[in-house]
Design a protein around this motif. Structure first.
Motif, mmCIF file in Angstrom:
data_model
loop_
_atom_site.group_PDB
_atom_site.id
_atom_site.type_symbol
_atom_site.label_atom_id
_atom_site.label_comp_id
_atom_site.label_asym_id
_atom_site.label_seq_id
_atom_site.Cartn_x
_atom_site.Cartn_y
_atom_site.Cartn_z
ATOM 1 N N ASP A 198 -17.881 -26.635 -15.875
ATOM 2 C CA ASP A 198 -17.590 -28.029 -16.539
ATOM 3 C C ASP A 198 -18.766 -28.643 -17.359
ATOM 4 O O ASP A 198 -18.359 -28.890 -18.452
ATOM 5 N N ALA A 199 -19.924 -28.524 -16.787
ATOM 6 C CA ALA A 199 -20.964 -29.119 -17.339
ATOM 7 C C ALA A 199 -21.217 -28.508 -18.734
ATOM 8 O O ALA A 199 -21.576 -29.404 -19.820
ATOM 9 N N PRO A 200 -21.788 -27.189 -18.976
ATOM 10 C CA PRO A 200 -21.706 -26.979 -20.422
ATOM 11 C C PRO A 200 -20.603 -27.080 -21.374
ATOM 12 O O PRO A 200 -20.951 -27.384 -22.627
ATOM 13 N N LEU A 201 -19.483 -26.840 -20.926
ATOM 14 C CA LEU A 201 -18.348 -27.185 -21.762
ATOM 15 C C LEU A 201 -18.130 -28.492 -22.206
ATOM 16 O O LEU A 201 -17.906 -29.204 -23.591
ATOM 17 N N SER A 202 -18.348 -29.282 -21.232
ATOM 18 C CA SER A 202 -18.085 -30.861 -21.712
ATOM 19 C C SER A 202 -19.329 -31.242 -22.561
ATOM 20 O O SER A 202 -19.035 -31.993 -23.481
ATOM 21 N N ARG A 203 -20.588 -30.719 -22.290
ATOM 22 C CA ARG A 203 -21.672 -31.121 -23.120
ATOM 23 C C ARG A 203 -21.290 -30.646 -24.816
ATOM 24 O O ARG A 203 -21.859 -31.280 -25.695
ATOM 25 N N LEU A 204 -20.537 -29.276 -24.697
ATOM 26 C CA LEU A 204 -20.180 -28.615 -26.057
ATOM 27 C C LEU A 204 -19.101 -29.731 -26.628
ATOM 28 O O LEU A 204 -19.338 -30.192 -27.918
#
Length: 285
Positions: free
Chosen positions: A114-120
């Motif tokens: 969730d965190a890396p894709l949300s930052r993307l």
């Protein structure tokens, strides 16, 4: 029975069609799309060749919307260009929805991603749409397929953010927990229990993206970095006609009207879909 029937909520079609602005907008878009798709295909409107004698002829009996700088029929070119513009808009809506759904489902369902894709998603949405589209088209090249791909990358985060937010809520609901307890495979849960229940906001957002993509393509073509000029679009027609605006304003007027009417009608249809699919958000338009 009569009382309960009277108290029943109105159906989707009734809510959608009860709004005059939505009905008119849908009719306008259907007429524009049908004219662009079928009139040239049936041979009812032919672009014809160049004619020096007819150069910059104003609208009249021979040329209903005038002739351009090469003596070509503006009406015929308008319909052929509209077919390309509508194809790009629809293609972007479909491809961006597929990309956004994939990213949003994975980000919302798997906590560790969730965190890396949300930052993307946040990083991509931080760039202005037109600047990001310009950069991507410059990298990929100015073909219709590349423009669709570039604009899909630009607008996919909009779908991804909506899908992620909805998935975060649905994955905690009892029926999803029950499916997990019964040993249902994760892809089946994501497809059957999650995606099928969030199609309403996706459909509404895809309608808006259809309009945004047509407008963005017109902007790119006007700047000279969109589709190759050999494939006419409404944006290319506006770009070609701007140098004759003083003595042949109709070269810009008619493609500009095509863009404005298509985008406005799609926006109004999107508003109507949103109100019909989620009555809690209904508002007077």
């Amino acid at each position: 029975m009569a009382a309960s029937s009277a108290a029943a909520p109105p159906g989707f079609s009734r809510i959608l069609l009860s709004r005059p602005s939505t009905v008119v907008a849908l009719a306008v878009f259907v007429v524009i799309a049908a004219a662009c798709l079928f009139l040239p295909a049936l041979g009812l409107v032919a672009p014809g060749g160049m004619s020096v004698r007819s150069r910059l002829t104003p609208p009249g009996p021979e040329y209903w919307m005038g002739a351009d700088a090469f003596g070509r029929d503006v009406l015929a070119r308008l319909l052929i260009a509209g077919r390309a513009s509508l194809t790009i808009g629809l293609g972007v809506a479909v491809v961006s929805s597929v990309i956004g759904i994939a990213i949003g489902l994975v980000a919302g369902f798997f906590r560790q991603l969730d965190a890396p894709l949300s930052r993307l998603i946040d990083a991509m949405m931080a760039f202005p749409d037109i600047l990001l589209a310009l950069s991507l088209v410059a990298i990929f090249g100015g073909t219709m397929l590349n423009v669709i791909l570039a604009l899909s990358i630009v607008y996919a985060p909009r779908i991804g953010r909506i899908v992620r937010a909805s998935t975060l809520v649905i994955r905690e609901l009892p029926y999803v927990e029950a499916a997990r307890a019964l040993g249902t495979r994760t892809p089946t849960i994501m497809w059957t229990h999650v995606l099928r229940n969030i199609m309403s906001p996706i459909l509404v957002q895809a309608t808006f993206i259809f309009a945004y993509a047509m407008l963005a393509e017109a902007g790119l073509s006007f700047l000279g970095v969109g589709v190759d000029p050999s494939t006419p679009t409404w944006g290319i027609m506006v770009n070609e006609g701007r140098q004759f605006i003083d003595n042949a304003f109709f070269l810009i007027l008619f493609p500009g009207l095509g863009i404005a009417l298509s985008v406005l009608s799609l926006q109004l249809v999107g508003d109507g879909l949103r109100d019909a699919l989620d009555p809690k958000l209904a508002k007077d338009t």
